[in-house]
Write a protein that holds these residues in place. Structure first.
Motif, PDB file in Angstrom:
ATOM      1  N   ASP A 153       0.825  -1.213   0.000  1.00  0.00           N
ATOM      2  CA  ASP A 153       0.000   0.000   0.000  1.00  0.00           C
ATOM      3  C   ASP A 153       0.859   1.262   0.000  1.00  0.00           C
ATOM      4  OD1 ASP A 153      -2.422  -1.343  -0.069  1.00  0.00           O
ATOM      5  OD2 ASP A 153      -2.649  -1.395   2.107  1.00  0.00           O
ATOM      6  N   HIS A 154       2.007   1.217   0.635  1.00  0.00           N
ATOM      7  CA  HIS A 154       2.908   2.371   0.656  1.00  0.00           C
ATOM      8  C   HIS A 154       3.390   2.702  -0.761  1.00  0.00           C
ATOM      9  CE1 HIS A 154       6.133   5.094   1.916  1.00  0.00           C
ATOM     10  NE2 HIS A 154       6.946   4.393   1.139  1.00  0.00           N
ATOM     11  N   VAL A 155       3.787   1.674  -1.511  1.00  0.00           N
ATOM     12  CA  VAL A 155       4.229   1.869  -2.903  1.00  0.00           C
ATOM     13  C   VAL A 155       3.077   2.384  -3.756  1.00  0.00           C
ATOM     14  CG1 VAL A 155       5.104   0.699  -4.973  1.00  0.00           C
ATOM     15  CG2 VAL A 155       6.050   0.141  -2.717  1.00  0.00           C
ATOM     16  N   SER A 156       1.899   1.821  -3.547  1.00  0.00           N
ATOM     17  CA  SER A 156       0.718   2.247  -4.302  1.00  0.00           C
ATOM     18  C   SER A 156       0.397   3.713  -4.056  1.00  0.00           C
ATOM     19  CB  SER A 156      -0.483   1.373  -3.912  1.00  0.00           C
ATOM     20  OG  SER A 156      -1.664   1.835  -4.525  1.00  0.00           O
ATOM     21  N   GLU A 157       0.507   4.153  -2.810  1.00  0.00           N
ATOM     22  CA  GLU A 157       0.210   5.549  -2.478  1.00  0.00           C
ATOM     23  C   GLU A 157       1.184   6.488  -3.188  1.00  0.00           C
ATOM     24  OE1 GLU A 157      -0.409   8.370   1.508  1.00  0.00           O
ATOM     25  OE2 GLU A 157       0.157   6.258   1.695  1.00  0.00           O
ATOM     26  N   TYR A 158       2.462   6.140  -3.167  1.00  0.00           N
ATOM     27  CA  TYR A 158       3.470   6.950  -3.848  1.00  0.00           C
ATOM     28  C   TYR A 158       3.156   7.056  -5.344  1.00  0.00           C
ATOM     29  CZ  TYR A 158       8.006   8.523  -5.578  1.00  0.00           C
ATOM     30  OH  TYR A 158       9.006   9.231  -6.208  1.00  0.00           O
ATOM     31  N   ASN A 159       2.873   5.913  -5.971  1.00  0.00           N
ATOM     32  CA  ASN A 159       2.609   5.906  -7.410  1.00  0.00           C
ATOM     33  C   ASN A 159       1.310   6.618  -7.767  1.00  0.00           C
ATOM     34  OD1 ASN A 159       4.967   4.619  -8.348  1.00  0.00           O
ATOM     35  ND2 ASN A 159       4.171   2.625  -7.729  1.00  0.00           N
ATOM     36  N   GLN A 160       0.318   6.536  -6.875  1.00  0.00           N
ATOM     37  CA  GLN A 160      -0.927   7.258  -7.119  1.00  0.00           C
ATOM     38  C   GLN A 160      -0.660   8.760  -7.205  1.00  0.00           C
ATOM     39  OE1 GLN A 160      -4.708   6.030  -7.217  1.00  0.00           O
ATOM     40  NE2 GLN A 160      -4.041   7.715  -8.514  1.00  0.00           N
ATOM     41  N   GLU A 180       7.007  -0.913  -8.214  1.00  0.00           N
ATOM     42  CA  GLU A 180       8.019  -0.222  -7.428  1.00  0.00           C
ATOM     43  C   GLU A 180       7.790   1.279  -7.578  1.00  0.00           C
ATOM     44  OE1 GLU A 180      12.097  -1.703  -7.677  1.00  0.00           O
ATOM     45  OE2 GLU A 180      11.402  -3.240  -9.080  1.00  0.00           O
ATOM     46  N   THR A 181       8.530   2.069  -6.832  1.00  0.00           N
ATOM     47  CA  THR A 181       8.382   3.522  -6.952  1.00  0.00           C
ATOM     48  C   THR A 181       9.190   4.070  -8.119  1.00  0.00           C
ATOM     49  OG1 THR A 181      10.164   3.854  -5.347  1.00  0.00           O
ATOM     50  CG2 THR A 181       7.900   3.848  -4.500  1.00  0.00           C
ATOM     51  N   LEU A 182      10.122   3.282  -8.661  1.00  0.00           N
ATOM     52  CA  LEU A 182      10.900   3.665  -9.834  1.00  0.00           C
ATOM     53  C   LEU A 182      10.538   2.774 -11.005  1.00  0.00           C
ATOM     54  CD1 LEU A 182      14.489   4.161  -8.336  1.00  0.00           C
ATOM     55  CD2 LEU A 182      12.834   5.949  -8.913  1.00  0.00           C
ATOM     56  N   GLU A 183      10.778   3.280 -12.227  1.00  0.00           N
ATOM     57  CA  GLU A 183      10.622   2.509 -13.451  1.00  0.00           C
ATOM     58  C   GLU A 183      11.983   2.385 -14.122  1.00  0.00           C
ATOM     59  OE1 GLU A 183       7.901   0.993 -14.329  1.00  0.00           O
ATOM     60  OE2 GLU A 183       6.495   1.923 -12.923  1.00  0.00           O
ATOM     61  N   PRO A 184      12.151   1.429 -15.050  1.00  0.00           N
ATOM     62  CA  PRO A 184      13.460   1.250 -15.700  1.00  0.00           C
ATOM     63  C   PRO A 184      13.999   2.509 -16.380  1.00  0.00           C
ATOM     64  CG  PRO A 184      12.077  -0.656 -16.105  1.00  0.00           C
ATOM     65  CD  PRO A 184      11.207   0.361 -15.436  1.00  0.00           C
ATOM     66  N   SER A 185      13.114   3.381 -16.834  1.00  0.00           N
ATOM     67  CA  SER A 185      13.555   4.632 -17.458  1.00  0.00           C
ATOM     68  C   SER A 185      14.209   5.565 -16.441  1.00  0.00           C
ATOM     69  CB  SER A 185      12.364   5.329 -18.126  1.00  0.00           C
ATOM     70  OG  SER A 185      11.224   5.305 -17.287  1.00  0.00           O
ATOM     71  N   TYR A 187       2.282  10.299 -19.871  1.00  0.00           N
ATOM     72  CA  TYR A 187       3.112   9.090 -19.790  1.00  0.00           C
ATOM     73  C   TYR A 187       4.591   9.453 -19.731  1.00  0.00           C
ATOM     74  CZ  TYR A 187      -0.025   5.067 -20.150  1.00  0.00           C
ATOM     75  OH  TYR A 187      -0.934   4.081 -19.877  1.00  0.00           O
ATOM     76  N   ALA A 188       5.007  10.425 -20.562  1.00  0.00           N
ATOM     77  CA  ALA A 188       6.412  10.830 -20.560  1.00  0.00           C
ATOM     78  C   ALA A 188       6.819  11.372 -19.193  1.00  0.00           C
ATOM     79  CB  ALA A 188       6.653  11.880 -21.644  1.00  0.00           C
ATOM     80  N   ASP A 189       5.929  12.086 -18.530  1.00  0.00           N
ATOM     81  CA  ASP A 189       6.247  12.612 -17.198  1.00  0.00           C
ATOM     82  C   ASP A 189       6.290  11.507 -16.152  1.00  0.00           C
ATOM     83  OD1 ASP A 189       6.745  15.267 -17.708  1.00  0.00           O
ATOM     84  OD2 ASP A 189       4.670  15.894 -17.496  1.00  0.00           O
ATOM     85  N   ILE A 190       5.357  10.565 -16.222  1.00  0.00           N
ATOM     86  CA  ILE A 190       5.341   9.468 -15.249  1.00  0.00           C
ATOM     87  C   ILE A 190       6.626   8.638 -15.360  1.00  0.00           C
ATOM     88  CG2 ILE A 190       4.237   7.254 -14.701  1.00  0.00           C
ATOM     89  CD1 ILE A 190       1.548   8.630 -15.391  1.00  0.00           C
ATOM     90  N   PHE A 191       7.060   8.393 -16.601  1.00  0.00           N
ATOM     91  CA  PHE A 191       8.252   7.562 -16.814  1.00  0.00           C
ATOM     92  C   PHE A 191       9.537   8.384 -16.888  1.00  0.00           C
ATOM     93  CE2 PHE A 191       4.864   4.698 -18.119  1.00  0.00           C
ATOM     94  CZ  PHE A 191       5.294   3.494 -17.586  1.00  0.00           C
ATOM     95  N   HIS A 192       9.406   9.718 -16.752  1.00  0.00           N
ATOM     96  CA  HIS A 192      10.567  10.612 -16.784  1.00  0.00           C
ATOM     97  C   HIS A 192      11.374  10.422 -18.063  1.00  0.00           C
ATOM     98  CE1 HIS A 192       9.924  10.187 -12.263  1.00  0.00           C
ATOM     99  NE2 HIS A 192       9.529  11.409 -12.584  1.00  0.00           N
ATOM    100  N   THR A 193      10.676  10.467 -19.193  1.00  0.00           N
ATOM    101  CA  THR A 193      11.307  10.310 -20.499  1.00  0.00           C
ATOM    102  C   THR A 193      11.046  11.542 -21.356  1.00  0.00           C
ATOM    103  OG1 THR A 193       9.346   9.147 -21.357  1.00  0.00           O
ATOM    104  CG2 THR A 193      11.135   7.797 -20.451  1.00  0.00           C
TER     105      THR A 193
END
Length: 435
Positions: free
Chosen positions: A37-44, A221-226, A81-87
């Motif tokens: 739930d902690h990870v979910s809250e961050y990603n939300q 996770e709180t990070l993505e591969p990008s 999407y670009a902002d979420i993935f920081h691309t």
């Protein structure tokens, strides 16, 4: 008149023994669920931040027809999407039919005749074999003069760094890294491990493109591969990022040049991202993305529950019941086809849609052996919904994923266990569970 939870489970075909065992497992997992739930809250919050930054409005939900010129909702969604993935850019389209199509699009648009594709994490998912040309197929990369090289993981699941160093050569243009396990029982790659692999590869050849097949891993996770060096991340909208609402579609997020190449391949040279009507799907794309962190957390809880249910019964599970999670897939090895089939039939019986159907193995396109799939879904083939599948070949492992709600995921696993108990494949007399 209200009835007890145990009674309604019994009405739904769950015996007292399966119910009691399942409740013991669930009660042991509450601290673990708090971490999810902690990870979910961050990603939300990350998703909401990207939507607010790009001024998502009611007008973005309306869609276009025809050529799709100046589609506000489509273009804004790609910026989100670009902002979420920081691309630098993203391509998010209903014209991308599935995850395999998204990956093929990424490969075919960023490789040229004479280039070589390298997989440093072993064999890719079965449906990519024909894309690459490992198995002959019309239009494969091999037919266009693009070669393929593969370095298997070490026996302990580690990277064969010396083998990778030898495999990288002047023709190596793109490295594909599959985050999830596919139809293998290897560990899923964490974002941190993916970052280590990318740094190693770019230390050998800085200009090589590193692409990550991100299917099943988004928002776990709180990070993505990008965030750790991937030039391109690719996935399907009927998995995690569609939140169970997207009816079709795929995404690519990455370097501007990579996305531009993909857009020209998806449409045509000279047109690229400028065309491609969004029709009536944007509302589902936006709302599904908004729900995706929460839905993914429900699927993670279901997977953790499944791991603990079956590990305590003596079955080999990947990941195990205590490991950190980096995707929503849970592998359980039964060692015989009967176990795989019974498990999938139990999952199907838990479905709200087509719960009366009995799945059987069949020769699906793109696979080299019969495959059984259980998926009573609101969106056909959506594997963020409660689903399970597996090839009918050794080691006879089943791959479980999804669950739009934790409660449904829990029920699905209980039904799978009930089916195995009824078939005499599993006994709960000695379940191996310790508090």
């Amino acid at each position: 008149m209200s009835i007890s939870k145990e009674t309604i489970y019994e009405q739904m075909g769950i015996s007292k023994e399966v119910y009691g065992y399942s409740e013991k497992i669930w009660n042991s997992l509450k601290d673990r669920f708090d971490e999810i739930d902690h990870v979910s809250e961050y990603n939300q919050l990350k998703v909401i931040k990207a939507m607010q930054k790009n001024k998502v409005s009611e007008a973005c939900l309306l869609g276009t027809t025809g050529y799709g010129y100046n589609d506000l909702g489509r273009d804004t969604l790609e910026a989100v999407y670009a902002d979420i993935f920081h691309t630098q850019d993203a391509l998010v389209r209903p014209q991308i039919t599935c995850g395999t199509h998204a990956l093929a699009l990424a490969l075919m648009s960023n490789l040229r005749p004479g280039d070589e594709l390298l997989s440093p994490v072993g064999k890719p998912y079965d449906t990519l074999e024909e894309v690459i040309g490992i198995r002959p197929s019309k239009g494969s990369l091999k037919e266009y003069g693009i070669s393929y090289s593969q370095v298997d993981l070490l026996q302990d699941g580690g990277f064969d760094l010396e083998g990778i160093r030898k495999a990288v050569n002047d023709r190596t243009r793109l490295v594909t890294i599959q985050r999830s396990k596919g139809y293998q029982t290897r560990p899923t790659l964490s974002v941190a491990r993916i970052g280590e692999l990318i740094r190693f590869i770019k230390g050998i050849k800085p200009d090589v493109l590193c692409m990550v097949d991100n299917c099943y891993g988004e928002f776990t996770e709180t990070l993505e591969p990008s965030d750790v060096g991937a030039d391109l991340v690719v996935g399907s909208l009927i998995k995690n990022p569609g939140g169970g609402l997207a009816p079709i579609g795929g995404y690519l997020a990455g370097k501007k040049e990579c996305i531009e190449n993909a857009a020209y391949r998806l449409t045509s040279p000279g047109l690229g991202k400028e065309v491609g009507a969004s029709l009536q799907v944007l509302n589902s794309f936006y709302q599904g993305l908004f729900l995706a962190p929460s839905v993914t957390s429900n699927a993670l809880k279901s997977a953790v529950f499944a791991a603990n249910i079956y590990e305590n019964l003596g079955f080999s599970v990947v990941p195990d019941g205590k490991e950190d999670r980096h995707d929503i897939i849970q592998a359980v090895t039964f060692g015989n086809p009967e176990g795989v089939i019974a498990f999938c039939q139990g999952i199907q019986q838990a479905a709200a849609v087509d719960g009366h159907v009995t799945p059987e193995p069949w020769d699906m396109p793109g696979y080299d052996s019969p495959v059984i799939m259980a998926a009573g879904a609101f969106v056909s083939g959506s594997s963020i919904e409660l689903s399970a599948d597996g090839p009918i070949k050794p080691p006879y492992a089943v791959y479980f994923q999804g669950g739009l709600t934790w409660q449904h995921g829990k029920f699905g696993i209980m039904k799978s266990l009930q089916k195995l108990v009824d078939a005499g494949i599993v006994s709960l007399e000695f379940d191996g569970f310790t508090e």
